[in-house]
Design an enzyme around this catalytic site. Structure first.
Site, short mmCIF file in Angstrom:
data_model
loop_
_atom_site.label_atom_id
_atom_site.label_comp_id
_atom_site.label_asym_id
_atom_site.label_seq_id
_atom_site.Cartn_x
_atom_site.Cartn_y
_atom_site.Cartn_z
N GLY A 62 25.34 1.16 -16.19
CA GLY A 62 24.41 0.03 -16.32
C GLY A 62 24.04 -0.15 -17.78
O GLY A 62 24.67 0.42 -18.66
N CYS A 63 23.00 -0.97 -18.00
CA CYS A 63 22.55 -1.22 -19.39
C CYS A 63 22.43 0.10 -20.15
O CYS A 63 21.72 1.01 -19.70
CB CYS A 63 21.20 -1.93 -19.37
SG CYS A 63 20.47 -2.09 -21.00
N PHE A 64 23.09 0.21 -21.29
CA PHE A 64 23.23 1.51 -21.97
C PHE A 64 21.95 2.03 -22.62
O PHE A 64 21.88 3.20 -22.98
CB PHE A 64 24.39 1.52 -22.95
CG PHE A 64 24.49 0.38 -23.94
CD1 PHE A 64 23.38 -0.36 -24.33
CD2 PHE A 64 25.73 0.05 -24.50
CE1 PHE A 64 23.49 -1.41 -25.25
CE2 PHE A 64 25.85 -0.99 -25.42
CZ PHE A 64 24.72 -1.71 -25.80
#
Ligand code: MHO
Length: 216
Positions: A19-21
């Site tokens: 997902g969003c890093f």
């Protein structure tokens, strides 16, 4: 310049997307076996991915860790316990896929073992893409230690400790603090752990002083 990185017995690399890093960089930055972290793009084929032009890559993090403190298998258990690797995550293209890049046959074997253990325990099939040793492209500066950088006052204290942005990103202390600001880990634990980092006396003093007077 002083070296603020935890001295490692051995260094190994782990690379994965979940997902969003920003989130996983903060989460994994807190663990004592993790030496440094960074965000980037991996798993695709398009050249020179950037945040605005990611192509078929996936937001990923890459961590350096000391396997005598935190094993690759432990990292994988945390990885699969911390995001939903079962549902179809492809609605945003490949940006938020669950993905694991293994860097050796040993890592591949560990991945297969931990994956099937997890599936047996949870009664579900993991959909994570597993790839062998594909390149990792670091993200732009603004995506590195993203949460820590929201704290302007703290950054005024931290930045002068490093000769350049790269050393700021690749440091154990910024990995831990980027965890702390999202409630991944406590300051008191960081202070305690620093005694085990085998820093030079001067570097340890500078870090301890910094942790006394830093304001958020
Ligand atoms: N666009 C989302 C996620 C960013 S993450 C780097 C946000 O602004 O929170 O994909």
């Amino acid at each position: 310049m002083l070296d603020f990185n935890r001295r490692a017995q051995k260094m190994e690399t782990a690379t994965f997307g979940m997902g969003c890093f920003w989130g996983p960089e903060s989460q994994f930055g807190q663990y004592p076996g993790v030496i440094h972290t960074r965000t980037g793009f991996a798993g695709g084929t398009t050249a020179e991915p950037t945040y605005r032009n990611m192509g078929d890559h996936t937001e990923s993090i890459q961590i350096a860790f000391d396997p005598s403190l935190l094993s690759y298998e432990d990292i994988l258990r945390i990885f699969w316990d911390s995001h939903d690797a079962v549902k179809d995550r492809s609605y945003k293209g490949r940006q938020y896929l669950s993905q694991l890049i293994v860097h050796s046959t040993e890592q591949l074997e560990s991945a297969q073992k931990v994956k099937s253990e997890w599936e047996k325990q949870n009664g579900k099939r993991i959909g994570t893409e597993i790839h062998y040793d594909l390149p990792f492209y670091p993200a732009e500066d603004r995506h590195q230690k993203y949460f820590l950088k929201r704290f302007d006052k703290a950054m005024d204290t931290l930045l002068p400790l490093f000769p350049d942005h790269t050393s700021f990103v690749y440091s154990t202390i910024t990995a831990r603090l980027n965890g702390f600001v999202r409630e991944n880990g406590r300051l008191s634990d960081i202070k305690e752990e620093i005694g085990d980092w085998q820093l030079s006396e001067e570097a340890e003093t500078v870090l301890r002083d910094m942790l006394q007077y830093i304001r958020w």
